[in-house]
Design a protein around this motif. Structure first.
Motif, short mmCIF file in Angstrom:
data_model
loop_
_atom_site.label_atom_id
_atom_site.label_comp_id
_atom_site.label_asym_id
_atom_site.label_seq_id
_atom_site.Cartn_x
_atom_site.Cartn_y
_atom_site.Cartn_z
N GLN A 34 0.85 -1.18 0.00
CA GLN A 34 0.00 0.00 0.00
C GLN A 34 0.89 1.24 0.00
OE1 GLN A 34 -2.38 0.45 3.54
NE2 GLN A 34 -3.38 2.29 2.78
N LEU A 35 0.82 2.01 -1.07
CA LEU A 35 1.57 3.27 -1.16
C LEU A 35 0.76 4.34 -0.44
CD1 LEU A 35 3.86 5.07 -2.25
CD2 LEU A 35 2.53 5.31 -4.36
N ILE A 36 1.35 4.93 0.59
CA ILE A 36 0.66 6.01 1.29
C ILE A 36 1.42 7.32 1.05
CG2 ILE A 36 -0.35 4.50 3.05
CD1 ILE A 36 1.74 5.60 5.02
N GLN A 37 0.69 8.40 1.10
CA GLN A 37 1.27 9.73 0.92
C GLN A 37 1.38 10.39 2.29
OE1 GLN A 37 2.44 10.76 -1.99
NE2 GLN A 37 1.67 8.92 -3.00
N LEU A 38 2.58 10.53 2.80
CA LEU A 38 2.75 11.19 4.08
C LEU A 38 2.29 12.64 4.02
CD1 LEU A 38 6.19 9.88 5.40
CD2 LEU A 38 3.88 9.08 5.97
N THR A 39 2.32 13.23 2.83
CA THR A 39 1.87 14.62 2.68
C THR A 39 0.37 14.76 2.96
OG1 THR A 39 1.70 14.27 0.30
CG2 THR A 39 3.71 15.34 1.11
N ASP A 40 -0.36 13.66 2.94
CA ASP A 40 -1.78 13.70 3.31
C ASP A 40 -1.97 13.86 4.81
OD1 ASP A 40 -2.42 13.31 0.66
OD2 ASP A 40 -2.91 11.18 0.88
N HIS A 41 -0.91 13.68 5.56
CA HIS A 41 -0.96 13.76 7.02
C HIS A 41 -0.32 15.08 7.45
CE1 HIS A 41 -2.21 9.55 7.26
NE2 HIS A 41 -1.41 9.39 6.22
N ASP A 42 -1.08 16.13 7.32
CA ASP A 42 -0.61 17.49 7.60
C ASP A 42 -0.48 17.70 9.10
OD1 ASP A 42 0.18 20.11 7.04
OD2 ASP A 42 -1.89 20.84 7.16
N VAL A 43 0.75 17.93 9.55
CA VAL A 43 0.99 18.14 10.97
C VAL A 43 1.98 19.29 11.15
CG1 VAL A 43 0.52 15.75 11.62
CG2 VAL A 43 2.84 16.40 11.04
N PRO A 44 1.91 19.96 12.31
CA PRO A 44 2.87 21.03 12.56
C PRO A 44 4.26 20.46 12.85
CG PRO A 44 1.53 20.64 14.51
CD PRO A 44 0.97 19.77 13.41
N ILE A 45 5.26 21.32 12.76
CA ILE A 45 6.60 20.93 13.17
C ILE A 45 6.53 20.58 14.65
CG2 ILE A 45 8.98 21.74 13.53
CD1 ILE A 45 8.33 21.35 10.58
#
Length: 175
Positions: A34-45
């Motif tokens: 399963q290819l996931i996009q970490l950019t879909d998981h928007d989090v602060p620094i």
């Protein structure tokens, strides 16, 4: 392994590391990765102050749940000045706040590529020492140098036969 999660530490929508990752995924049986996009998981620094005030972001909790269900991980990490990207490090920082052992004692395959000859291998040497700290069992490492001359972007595959063989060996070691 039936449920492998694959991701890249890049924020570039035209990431060469994601292209390499797809080439690796294509060497597995359909549906097992399963290819996931970490950019879909928007989090602060990450900061302790943010965590104290707001807790762990919902996106990180969801990502952690995906990790707990995985049988293994394939990570294609771009090299930024000899290190992993700050984006990937931030995701790792947040995940480790839930559980330092967020890879759950499961196999991990590390990959990287770049237009240069070393293919991002410098930071893979750093990551290979950190993966066990995060509960990962490093199974294999693959680095593709000279991406522009050794990769077929139209077919998302390695065009250099000896490099493709090395990727096959890394995949087999991971499995």
């Amino acid at each position: 392994m039936k449920n492998i999660i694959a991701f890249t530490g890049s924020t570039n929508p035209d990431s060469i590391n994601e292209k390499l990752l797809i080439a690796a995924i294509n060497k597995f049986p359909k549906g097992s990765v399963q290819l996931i996009q970490l950019t879909d998981h928007d989090v602060p620094i990450y900061s302790q102050k943010i965590e104290e005030g707001n807790g762990i972001p919902k996106a990180i909790k969801e990502l952690f749940q995906l990790f707990t269900k995985a049988d293994g991980f394939i990570i294609a990490s771009p090299e930024h000045n000899g290190l992993l990207s700050s984006f990937l490090k931030n995701i790792i920082d947040w995940l480790s706040r839930i559980d330092q052992n967020f890879f759950g004692d499961k196999p991990v395959m590390l990959m990287s590529t770049s237009p240069g000859e070393t293919g991002g291998s410098s930071h893979l040497q750093i990551l290979k020492n950190l993966i066990p700290r995060w509960g990962g069992n490093l199974s294999s490492i693959y680095s593709l140098g000279d991406f522009n001359n050794k990769f077929d972007v139209d077919n998302l595959s390695i065009s250099d036969k000896s490099e493709d063989l090395k990727l096959n060996e890394a995949v087999q070691a991971f499995v």
